[in-house]
Scaffold this active site. Structure first.
Site, PDB file in Angstrom:
ATOM      1  N   ASN A   1       0.850  -1.195   0.000  1.00 17.69           N
ATOM      2  CA  ASN A   1       0.000   0.000   0.000  1.00 17.69           C
ATOM      3  C   ASN A   1       0.888   1.248   0.000  1.00 17.69           C
ATOM      4  O   ASN A   1       1.728   1.431   0.880  1.00 17.69           O
ATOM      5  CB  ASN A   1      -0.888  -0.033   1.254  1.00 17.69           C
ATOM      6  CG  ASN A   1      -1.802   1.170   1.334  1.00 17.69           C
ATOM      7  OD1 ASN A   1      -1.360   2.297   1.173  1.00 17.69           O
ATOM      8  ND2 ASN A   1      -3.074   0.943   1.597  1.00 17.69           N
TER       9      ASN A   1
ATOM     10  N   HIS B   1       1.100   6.224   1.865  1.00 19.04           N
ATOM     11  CA  HIS B   1       1.944   7.137   2.647  1.00 19.04           C
ATOM     12  C   HIS B   1       3.071   7.769   1.846  1.00 19.04           C
ATOM     13  O   HIS B   1       3.667   8.747   2.290  1.00 19.04           O
ATOM     14  CB  HIS B   1       2.466   6.440   3.899  1.00 19.04           C
ATOM     15  CG  HIS B   1       1.361   6.182   4.869  1.00 19.04           C
ATOM     16  ND1 HIS B   1       0.357   7.084   5.115  1.00 19.04           N
ATOM     17  CD2 HIS B   1       1.066   5.095   5.618  1.00 19.04           C
ATOM     18  CE1 HIS B   1      -0.496   6.588   5.981  1.00 19.04           C
ATOM     19  NE2 HIS B   1      -0.090   5.377   6.298  1.00 19.04           N
TER      20      HIS B   1
ATOM     21  N   HIS C   1      -5.444   3.743  -1.826  1.00 20.34           N
ATOM     22  CA  HIS C   1      -6.783   4.078  -1.331  1.00 20.34           C
ATOM     23  C   HIS C   1      -7.085   5.515  -1.737  1.00 20.34           C
ATOM     24  O   HIS C   1      -6.433   6.446  -1.262  1.00 20.34           O
ATOM     25  CB  HIS C   1      -6.776   3.928   0.194  1.00 20.34           C
ATOM     26  CG  HIS C   1      -8.100   4.171   0.852  1.00 20.34           C
ATOM     27  ND1 HIS C   1      -8.297   3.994   2.199  1.00 20.34           N
ATOM     28  CD2 HIS C   1      -9.301   4.577   0.360  1.00 20.34           C
ATOM     29  CE1 HIS C   1      -9.552   4.267   2.505  1.00 20.34           C
ATOM     30  NE2 HIS C   1     -10.186   4.645   1.410  1.00 20.34           N
TER      31      HIS C   1
ATOM     32  N   ARG D   1      -9.233   8.362  -1.172  1.00 12.43           N
ATOM     33  CA  ARG D   1     -10.221   8.795  -0.174  1.00 12.43           C
ATOM     34  C   ARG D   1     -11.041   9.964  -0.695  1.00 12.43           C
ATOM     35  O   ARG D   1     -10.571  10.726  -1.543  1.00 12.43           O
ATOM     36  CB  ARG D   1      -9.509   9.214   1.117  1.00 12.43           C
ATOM     37  CG  ARG D   1      -9.066   8.049   1.953  1.00 12.43           C
ATOM     38  CD  ARG D   1      -8.401   8.532   3.229  1.00 12.43           C
ATOM     39  NE  ARG D   1      -8.294   7.441   4.179  1.00 12.43           N
ATOM     40  CZ  ARG D   1      -9.197   7.175   5.118  1.00 12.43           C
ATOM     41  NH1 ARG D   1     -10.268   7.942   5.265  1.00 12.43           N
ATOM     42  NH2 ARG D   1      -9.036   6.156   5.923  1.00 12.43           N
TER      43      ARG D   1
ATOM     44  N   ARG E   1      -6.685  12.902   0.762  1.00  9.00           N
ATOM     45  CA  ARG E   1      -5.607  13.327   1.670  1.00  9.00           C
ATOM     46  C   ARG E   1      -4.241  12.757   1.280  1.00  9.00           C
ATOM     47  O   ARG E   1      -3.220  13.280   1.656  1.00  9.00           O
ATOM     48  CB  ARG E   1      -5.938  12.954   3.111  1.00  9.00           C
ATOM     49  CG  ARG E   1      -5.873  11.492   3.384  1.00  9.00           C
ATOM     50  CD  ARG E   1      -6.021  11.198   4.848  1.00  9.00           C
ATOM     51  NE  ARG E   1      -7.378  11.405   5.311  1.00  9.00           N
ATOM     52  CZ  ARG E   1      -7.893  10.762   6.370  1.00  9.00           C
ATOM     53  NH1 ARG E   1      -7.147   9.933   7.057  1.00  9.00           N
ATOM     54  NH2 ARG E   1      -9.123  10.973   6.740  1.00  9.00           N
TER      55      ARG E   1
ATOM     56  N   GLU F   1      -8.431   0.593  -3.512  1.00 12.00           N
ATOM     57  CA  GLU F   1      -9.230   0.560  -2.284  1.00 12.00           C
ATOM     58  C   GLU F   1     -10.112   1.801  -2.238  1.00 12.00           C
ATOM     59  O   GLU F   1      -9.612   2.925  -2.375  1.00 12.00           O
ATOM     60  CB  GLU F   1      -8.245   0.539  -1.113  1.00 12.00           C
ATOM     61  CG  GLU F   1      -8.850   0.207   0.205  1.00 12.00           C
ATOM     62  CD  GLU F   1      -7.800   0.299   1.302  1.00 12.00           C
ATOM     63  OE1 GLU F   1      -6.677  -0.229   1.129  1.00 12.00           O
ATOM     64  OE2 GLU F   1      -8.108   0.930   2.319  1.00 12.00           O
TER      65      GLU F   1
ATOM     66  N   THR G   1      -8.294   3.496   8.046  1.00 12.78           N
ATOM     67  CA  THR G   1      -9.512   2.684   8.094  1.00 12.78           C
ATOM     68  C   THR G   1      -9.598   2.000   9.458  1.00 12.78           C
ATOM     69  O   THR G   1      -8.660   1.334   9.884  1.00 12.78           O
ATOM     70  CB  THR G   1      -9.475   1.623   6.967  1.00 12.78           C
ATOM     71  OG1 THR G   1      -9.055   2.272   5.769  1.00 12.78           O
ATOM     72  CG2 THR G   1     -10.846   1.009   6.762  1.00 12.78           C
TER      73      THR G   1
ATOM     74  N   GLU H   1     -11.035  -9.321   2.674  1.00 14.21           N
ATOM     75  CA  GLU H   1      -9.780  -8.954   3.333  1.00 14.21           C
ATOM     76  C   GLU H   1     -10.125  -8.803   4.800  1.00 14.21           C
ATOM     77  O   GLU H   1     -10.940  -7.951   5.181  1.00 14.21           O
ATOM     78  CB  GLU H   1      -9.209  -7.644   2.769  1.00 14.21           C
ATOM     79  CG  GLU H   1      -7.894  -7.282   3.474  1.00 14.21           C
ATOM     80  CD  GLU H   1      -7.225  -6.037   2.924  1.00 14.21           C
ATOM     81  OE1 GLU H   1      -7.318  -5.774   1.703  1.00 14.21           O
ATOM     82  OE2 GLU H   1      -6.606  -5.320   3.743  1.00 14.21           O
TER      83      GLU H   1
ATOM     84  N   HIS I   1      -3.931  -4.682   7.505  1.00 17.43           N
ATOM     85  CA  HIS I   1      -4.015  -3.542   8.418  1.00 17.43           C
ATOM     86  C   HIS I   1      -3.191  -3.778   9.674  1.00 17.43           C
ATOM     87  O   HIS I   1      -3.422  -4.729  10.400  1.00 17.43           O
ATOM     88  CB  HIS I   1      -5.457  -3.194   8.812  1.00 17.43           C
ATOM     89  CG  HIS I   1      -5.606  -1.729   9.025  1.00 17.43           C
ATOM     90  ND1 HIS I   1      -5.129  -1.091  10.133  1.00 17.43           N
ATOM     91  CD2 HIS I   1      -6.120  -0.763   8.231  1.00 17.43           C
ATOM     92  CE1 HIS I   1      -5.355   0.196  10.023  1.00 17.43           C
ATOM     93  NE2 HIS I   1      -5.965   0.434   8.868  1.00 17.43           N
TER      94      HIS I   1
END
Ligand code: PXP
Length: 251
Positions: free
Chosen positions: A7, A10, A43, A45, A49, A70, A101, A150, A194
């Protein structure tokens, strides 16, 4: 082999902090590929962000491994996914105020989750639902036609980090073993994600039918010290090296 989904949210978080074009999530994706990532997750959003629309488009164009997109199951995001048609879509609940999440989705709380899943499947995407390890919820995922679940490992990871005895550790893993068997019995692919990091991800190896782990924060954090390609390779090896398994360690 457990597939590692990396992922990259970041990477975009850092980029956006300074309003510069770097670090570039696409460049990061290519490094992750070199390190052995099986797929790339991002992801998008509602508040954009971290990952932005253009990032997702570029990732889809450039990477040679599958893209796992995602999103929350909102009309805007479903339309975006249907235009882009990534390999896979993972539907997650999303709250504006959350840092990340916070939990799995509740299929019953959607007016027409089956319709949404069908729409995505109709465009050729693999559909995964991010859920808590709960048999009732897993059954609902099957009913709405998902290909995969998931399973949320966030709470598991926090508790595992504090578990001091082997008995405590196995008690934490057991529900995941049970849910994986149950989901597999329903012909659902089983993914996890996660909160996984370099000191707890090896537990995924003892879960039967665990096909994929999606990991972001720990890998991007470690990449500061060792580089992204190495950070991905280390995690890939942790997930797939039997010598790290608690069974063979005898712990
Ligand atoms: N899986 C899902 C569904 C997520 O929402 C996230 C966080 O974006 C992850 C996996 C990766 O979590 P982490 O960054 O804690 O590894």
């Amino acid at each position: 082999m457990i597939r590692l989904g990396v992922n990259l949210d970041h990477v975009a978080t850092i980029r956006n902090a300074r309003g510069e074009p770097y670090p570039n999530p696409v460049q990061a994706a290519l490094c992750a590929e070199l390190g052995g990532a099986s797929n790339i997750t991002c992801h998008l959003r509602e508040d954009r962000r971290h990952i932005r629309d253009r990032d997702v488009e570029l990732l889809k164009e450039v990477i040679t491994i599958p893209l796992n997109f995602e999103i929350a199951a909102t009309p805007e995001m479903i339309d975006f996914a249907c235009r882009l048609r990534p390999h896979a879509v993972t539907l997650v609940p999303e709250k504006r105020e959350e840092l990340t999440t916070e939990g799995g989705l509740d299929p019953k709380s959607y007016r027409d989750l089956k319709g949404i899943v069908n729409k995505l499947k109709g465009e050729g995407m693999l559909v995964s639902l991010f859920v808590e390890p709960d048999k009732g919820v897993v059954e609902q995922c099957k009913e709405v036609g998902a290909h995969a679940i998931e399973v949320h490992t966030g709470d598991f990871c926090h508790k595992m980090d504090k578990a001091h005895t082997t008995r405590e550790q196995w008690q934490l893993v057991k529900p995941f073993i049970d849910i994986a068997r149950y989901a597999h019995g329903l012909d659902l692919q089983v993914h996890f994600g996660h909160g996984l990091h370099y000191n707890n991800a090896f537990w995924m190896q003892v879960i039967p039918f665990c096909e994929e782990a999606n990991i972001g924060h720990a890998i991007i954090s470690r990449s500061i010290f060792v580089g992204l390609e190495t950070a991905v390779k280390e995690m890939h090896d942790l997930l797939n090296d039997p010598k790290f398994s608690p069974v063979t360690r005898g712990s």
